[in-house]
Each structure stands twice: as C-alpha cells, then as structure tokens.
Design a protein around this motif. Sequence first.
Motif, mmCIF file in Angstrom:
data_model
loop_
_atom_site.group_PDB
_atom_site.id
_atom_site.type_symbol
_atom_site.label_atom_id
_atom_site.label_comp_id
_atom_site.label_asym_id
_atom_site.label_seq_id
_atom_site.Cartn_x
_atom_site.Cartn_y
_atom_site.Cartn_z
ATOM 1 N N ARG A 58 0.850 -1.197 0.000
ATOM 2 C CA ARG A 58 0.000 0.000 0.000
ATOM 3 C C ARG A 58 0.886 1.248 0.000
ATOM 4 N NH1 ARG A 58 -3.030 -0.940 4.751
ATOM 5 N NH2 ARG A 58 -3.667 -2.847 3.708
ATOM 6 N N THR A 62 1.493 4.108 -3.294
ATOM 7 C CA THR A 62 1.069 5.503 -3.220
ATOM 8 C C THR A 62 2.217 6.464 -3.515
ATOM 9 O OG1 THR A 62 1.447 5.491 -0.843
ATOM 10 C CG2 THR A 62 -0.805 5.073 -1.579
ATOM 11 N N VAL A 76 -4.014 5.746 -13.064
ATOM 12 C CA VAL A 76 -4.776 5.401 -11.865
ATOM 13 C C VAL A 76 -5.413 4.007 -11.940
ATOM 14 C CG1 VAL A 76 -6.692 6.137 -10.382
ATOM 15 C CG2 VAL A 76 -5.220 7.844 -11.450
ATOM 16 N N THR A 77 -5.985 3.673 -13.090
ATOM 17 C CA THR A 77 -6.671 2.383 -13.232
ATOM 18 C C THR A 77 -5.697 1.217 -13.077
ATOM 19 O OG1 THR A 77 -7.900 3.542 -14.958
ATOM 20 C CG2 THR A 77 -8.386 1.207 -14.660
ATOM 21 N N SER A 80 -4.439 0.918 -9.480
ATOM 22 C CA SER A 80 -5.353 0.341 -8.490
ATOM 23 C C SER A 80 -5.583 -1.145 -8.738
ATOM 24 C CB SER A 80 -6.664 1.123 -8.382
ATOM 25 O OG SER A 80 -7.354 1.070 -9.584
ATOM 26 N N GLU A 81 -5.532 -1.575 -9.993
ATOM 27 C CA GLU A 81 -5.647 -3.018 -10.250
ATOM 28 C C GLU A 81 -4.451 -3.773 -9.657
ATOM 29 O OE1 GLU A 81 -6.488 -4.325 -14.318
ATOM 30 O OE2 GLU A 81 -5.508 -6.248 -13.897
ATOM 31 N N ARG A 83 -2.422 -2.727 -7.290
ATOM 32 C CA ARG A 83 -2.443 -2.618 -5.831
ATOM 33 C C ARG A 83 -3.407 -3.645 -5.219
ATOM 34 N NH1 ARG A 83 -4.178 2.601 -2.101
ATOM 35 N NH2 ARG A 83 -5.184 1.286 -0.567
#
Length: 155
Positions: A58, A62, A76-77, A80-81, A83
């Motif tokens: 995490r 970031t 971003v997409t 987040s996938e 992550r």
Amino acid sequence: MRFSLKTIPLVLALLASSLSSAHAGGHVYSASNPKWKTECGACHLAYPPQLLPAESWRAMMTQLDKHFGADASLDVTTASEIRAFLEANAGGNKREATGKPTLRITETRWFKHEHEEVPARVWSSPAVKQPSNCAACHTQAERGDFSERSLRVPR
Ligand code: HEC
Ligand code: HEC
C-alpha cells in the motif's frame, strides 16, 4: 481401491509427490496478474506479492513517482488493479519492529534470516551486484519459484 502389492509403489509415489509439492509450495509463488507482470517486471523481477505485507505494498503504490530513486508511475486504473492484486496476495504479519512498513524485501527480517549464510563477497560479486537481484541465484525466480531445488549461488 483394492490394495495389492502392485498398488504400493503407486501409493508411495503419490505420497512422495504430494509431500514434496507441499514443501515446495511454501516457496513457489504462483499468483499472477498480467498488468503486475508487465509493469512491475519492466525494470526488475516482478517480486511476488507474498514477500511483503499488504501495508508495505500500500505504501509503495502511493509513491510510485519516487520509487527507490526511479519514476515507476502508472495511470490510476492500472495502479489500483495492481495494488488490489498485491494486497490480496500479500504475505502475512511481517511487520518490522519499527512499526513502519518496510518497502524492501531485502530489508525484512525473514529475508535476512533466510540469507544469513550468503557471504558478503557473494552479494557484491559481479554476478549478483545486489541482494534484490534474486534471479542471480534463484534461477526460476521469474516463475515465482524460490525453492532450494532451483537455487544456484554463483561463486
Ligand atoms: C522504472 C523502473 C521500475 C519500475 C517500473 C518498477 N520498479 Fe521496483 N525498483 C526499481 C528500482 C531502481 C529499485 C531499486 C533497486 C535496488 O536498489 O535494489 C526497485 C526496487 C523495488 C523493490 C525492493 C527490492 C528489494 O530490495 O527488496 C520492490 C519490492 C519493488 N521495486 C516493487 C515494484 C513494484 C510492485 C512495481 C510495480 C508497481 C515496480 N517495482 C516497478 C525500479 C522500478
Ligand atoms: C546471492 C544469492 C541469492 C540471492 C541474490 C537471493 N537469494 Fe534467496 N536464497 C539464497 C540462499 C543461499 C538461500 C538459502 C537456502 C537454504 O539454505 O534453505 C535462499 C533462500 C531463499 C528463500 C527460502 C527458500 C527455501 O526453500 O527455504 C526465499 C523465499 C528466497 N531466498 C527469496 C529470495 C528473494 C525474493 C530474493 C531477491 C529479493 C533472493 N532470495 C535473493 C540465495 C540468494
């Protein structure tokens, strides 16, 4: 199944293979995700998610623009996938004494413990260069296999 002398070797073979795969299972990491493999494998080995706890991933995800001195930013997409994949497959409770999430696998206590017999001159040898270069010794690291079977430590 009816037991006869003939079935004994078969049963033994099955038992042996299930035992050895159960053992190898501890150090063979099969979880995969295509985006993780491509993006996180672009500059170095795509380190298996199991090797760090979720809080470490995490924290790492970031600050990808400041990633160990490199810019590993993602849209971003994709971020987040990846992550979600890393956190879902993260290792267990490997929190360090400092309470801060460790970002380097090579600085975790388990890593130091597993590798305490590797002499300093091997770590800095031309074939290895740095501890994060897992594949220098773990010949099947690319496939998530860190078992002893595939280990070849350069001299
Ligand atoms: C632009 C290149 C680049 C990309 C892309 C990249 N990294 Fe890295 N990564 C580095 C560099 C450089 C280091 C530091 C190498 C060293 O000093 O050992 C590093 C180190 C690491 C380490 C610590 C290794 C250790 O010492 O234990 C982890 C974990 C890591 N990266 C995970 C990731 C993840 C997860 C992604 C995908 C989101 C990713 N990296 C994408 C360049 C990159
Ligand atoms: C210089 C060679 C070398 C490098 C580089 C190296 N390792 Fe290792 N690794 C070893 C040795 C030697 C062992 C100890 C095997 C034993 O005695 O059980 C080991 C053990 C392990 C084990 C436990 C395997 C088992 O079956 O007990 C894991 C997991 C592991 N290493 C992961 C990594 C990761 C991840 C990296 C990179 C971040 C890495 N190693 C880098 C040499 C290396």
